[in-house]
Write an enzyme that holds these catalytic residues in place. Structure first.
Site, mmCIF file in Angstrom:
data_model
loop_
_atom_site.group_PDB
_atom_site.id
_atom_site.type_symbol
_atom_site.label_atom_id
_atom_site.label_comp_id
_atom_site.label_asym_id
_atom_site.label_seq_id
_atom_site.Cartn_x
_atom_site.Cartn_y
_atom_site.Cartn_z
ATOM 1 N N LYS A 1 46.676 31.943 75.152
ATOM 2 C CA LYS A 1 46.741 31.981 76.871
ATOM 3 C C LYS A 1 47.042 30.554 77.262
ATOM 4 O O LYS A 1 47.866 30.478 78.128
ATOM 5 C CB LYS A 1 45.432 32.729 77.472
ATOM 6 C CG LYS A 1 45.617 34.233 77.292
ATOM 7 C CD LYS A 1 45.105 34.714 76.068
ATOM 8 C CE LYS A 1 44.724 36.069 76.054
ATOM 9 N NZ LYS A 1 44.357 36.560 74.995
ATOM 10 N N TRP B 1 34.526 41.808 74.122
ATOM 11 C CA TRP B 1 35.821 42.153 74.058
ATOM 12 C C TRP B 1 35.745 43.324 72.861
ATOM 13 O O TRP B 1 34.966 43.114 71.805
ATOM 14 C CB TRP B 1 36.657 40.898 73.316
ATOM 15 C CG TRP B 1 37.993 41.165 73.125
ATOM 16 C CD1 TRP B 1 39.049 41.705 73.853
ATOM 17 C CD2 TRP B 1 38.324 40.741 71.918
ATOM 18 N NE1 TRP B 1 40.025 41.725 73.271
ATOM 19 C CE2 TRP B 1 40.149 41.319 71.942
ATOM 20 C CE3 TRP B 1 38.323 39.821 70.803
ATOM 21 C CZ2 TRP B 1 40.916 40.895 70.932
ATOM 22 C CZ3 TRP B 1 39.316 39.653 69.916
ATOM 23 C CH2 TRP B 1 40.806 40.266 69.740
ATOM 24 N N ASP C 1 33.282 31.916 70.658
ATOM 25 C CA ASP C 1 34.846 32.532 70.925
ATOM 26 C C ASP C 1 35.210 31.708 72.010
ATOM 27 O O ASP C 1 34.871 32.217 72.996
ATOM 28 C CB ASP C 1 34.562 33.888 70.957
ATOM 29 C CG ASP C 1 36.213 34.424 71.106
ATOM 30 O OD1 ASP C 1 36.447 35.716 71.098
ATOM 31 O OD2 ASP C 1 36.970 33.769 70.957
#
Lengths: 427, 423
Positions: free
Chosen positions: A276, A159, A240
């Site tokens: 999310k 990311w 993560d």
């Protein structure tokens, strides 16, 4: 305001207007501050907004959309909000470490209720500002207390925001091989080779599930080997986990790697996000966890996390944590949440399947299996920059230059159009 | 030692939990000192005396000692709920309607700086988060100095905010313990010696912890000397409206400095004046030379914020934005914030009159001279300890009380207790 010509903008020139407006010996404190580069993802959305083509598609967006292309607020979230409103809850400050019911439930969600680490209390979980804020708390904590190394190893690619998070915290970035562009899947051999050479006691970051941006996750047997090599190299593992439940539709399955590592005696640190999987995006609900040797150590670590957090923002925002806590801790809401998160994951998986079958129908001879092999919100299509540009210019389909699409932006009504367009630029 | 025992435990139970090569990554991490304010509240909670008073709390309480959620806030919440608003990410710099309204609230709608657009305002995580954005920005872009000058004393958290951002802390005289008021001569002396192009932090109103604010004539002289010394002024405004009850009066110093051509940086909080505490609504502003510079500065603020937390929380900003931008709600808010400020002022007045009634011969004028939530009583540590032990009245060791924790029902008890330990 008097318009100043370019030549007069040097910081040590006296401007006519500055003589009038202020009496500094130089015009401004910030004359030397340059315009920073625009955010790559935001640029995609900006261009999308300007496009007048009715068939346009925004596949840059990293947020879930329903089958009508609309943002989706979960029913269990609306119910939790109604409960909060009806209780007329106040807005008093949370403790520095956040809402206790939330942090405890977060730890249990990640580790599993039967986890030895959870039951023994040999962990500390603090509330963070969604995934990014939790990552940054961890990065700052490592900078201050992890004295063995300054190096954080990220997968290639990772990311985009991981790099400035760790760099601004004062750490250094390194990389290990991860994605194989030739096969659009995991370069497992390359990853194992690189990781086995990482200097001992370095920090390695792993995406727990639904790797961003590639969607390529290791299989369980591969996770077992990864656990083995990081133990052998004595690395500090930073997980993560931004998509628990959202990747496969099953919260336990998505947390399998994290739990396996801990069971193998690897005392990880972990960042979680509810952006999310609960659709809480702008409410900024997240958590940072340190697995410790015992509960006594966890208390020491917690005290130091609080000392880090207090001068960052004092205490975290209440709303997202209250919603998430009600959902996780109220059995009926939790059941409803698990159904809703599975349905979001299922819609994504269904769009992947439909995209591949539509590409076949278009007559594409390429192997698009990676679209259904990959998991989570994003898909690394394998499209090249010039093909991405054609998709944008000729079909008003917007994505990032690396060929990454957000499958969340695909709907039944436009998956055919997308397949047609991809075929046109790749045949 | 304990690490030896841990090794033994690990080896004895090796089969149930695979052992790392050494006990733990965090063996060397020491227990940090407890938060001073939190310790006060913890002890208060344990006290069983029915007359106990918590005067450490830095949050407003109504006359029944209860947290107070403003009516205009409840209305804004109802509007948000009825619109079934989504939870999409805000831009990195926050909710535009909120940041624009914040700038206008601080600067004033007639401000040249506001109307010309020569400012950038980004949403921050209440006051602390906004201060930290500013501190990080200064560390990266203010190359003239690493020194931040704080008033003596200042809010305890200012020091680690700037230190953790990589700056150094200095101080200028501010509070005079002999008079419980402003040491204006000392402040002017010290500030006139601050090296040019250093950073000076000023509390815009309702100084925390002392409650001692400069008068307008004194602000004028302070503006003059910081201009002369060419200092970067950082205003911390956490109590606009909450101090005097008048938002324009409380922002007078900030506006005066800007009118004098001092391009300040500013942190705002809505924790107290809108009672939004845990919703974390705040803003950080940079006054720039022009709108073009403001765009450059904004781009760099976003680059700083993105790796901190990506984008700010929606709820508090939506509530504050609705209130500031909806005329009826804004009117109602101004009435409510004035009533909170008036209750505080009334408690100050009653405390002084009750102390007189008790027969105290001390001069307690500073209690009504000071402004805002806090009051520096002038009590010494041993007197504070007696108040706690003998009367179950809790405050911080420096003699600071939160006037918000005083109510009609206990102001007499407080006066009685203070008189007992000071007569």
């Amino acid at each position: 305001m008097i318009q100043k010509p370019e030549s007069c903008r040097a910081q040590h020139h006296l401007h006519f207007s500055s003589l009038i407006l202020n009496f500094f010996p130089f015009s401004s404190w910030w004359s030397h501050v340059e315009m920073g580069p625009p955010d790559p993802i935001l640029g995609v959305t900006e261009a999308f907004k300007r496009d007048t083509n009715s068939k346009k598609m925004n596949l840059g967006v990293g947020a879930y959309r329903d089958d009508n292309g609309k943002p989706y607020v979960l029913n269990c979230v609306r119910k939790a909000e109604a409960m909060i409103a009806s209780k007329k809850m106040d807005k008093e400050y949370l403790p520095i470490a956040g809402l206790a019911d939330f942090t405890r439930a977060s730890a249990e969600l990640a580790l599993g209720e039967n986890s030895e680490a959870f039951k023994s209390g040999r962990y500390v979980t603090v509330q963070g500002i969604s995934g990014t804020g939790s990552l940054r708390i961890g990065a700052n904590f490592l900078q201050r207390f992890f004295k063995f190394s300054r190096d954080v190893y990220l997968p290639k690619p990772s990311w985009g925001n991981h790099t400035p998070i760790f760099r601004d915290a004062g750490l250094q970035l390194q990389a290990y091989r991860y994605y194989d562009p030739k096969t659009c899947s995991l370069d497992f051999t390359g990853a194992m080779e690189d990781i086995s050479k990482i200097p001992e006691k370095s920090i390695i970051l792993l995406h727990a599930c639904a790797h961003n941006p590639t969607g390529v996750d290791p299989r369980q047997e591969q996770w077992k080997e990864l656990a083995s090599v990081v133990k052998k190299r004595n690395l500090l593992v930073y997980f993560d986990m931004a998509y628990q439940g959202f990747a496969s539709g099953d919260i336990n399955r998505d947390a399998w790697a994290v739990r396996h590592f801990i069971e193998q005696g690897i005392d990880v640190v972990l960042s979680q996000s509810y952006a999310k999987n609960m659709g809480l995006y702008g409410e900024r609900a997240g958590a940072f966890t340190v697995i410790c040797r015992d509960a006594e150590e966890a208390k020491r670590v917690e005290s130091q996390l609080k000392i880090l957090i207090r001068p960052m923002y004092s205490n975290p925002p209440i709303n997202g944590a209250r919603i998430a806590s009600l959902i996780l801790n109220t059995p009926d809401l939790r059941k409803e949440w698990l159904v809703e998160v599975k349905s979001m994951a299922d819609r994504i998986i269904s769009m992947r399947t439909q995209l591949v079958s539509n590409l076949k129908k278009e007559g594409s001879s390429h192997n698009w299996q990676h679209i259904t092999d990959q998991i989570g919100m994003f898909c690394f299509t394998g499209l090249k920059p010039e093909q991405v540009e054609r998709l944008t210019k000729e079909f008003s389909i917007y994505m990032t230059k690396d060929g990454r699409i957000s499958v969340a932006g695909v709907a039944s009504s436009n998956v055919g159009y997308l397949a047609h367009a991809i075929h046109q630029v790749t045949k």
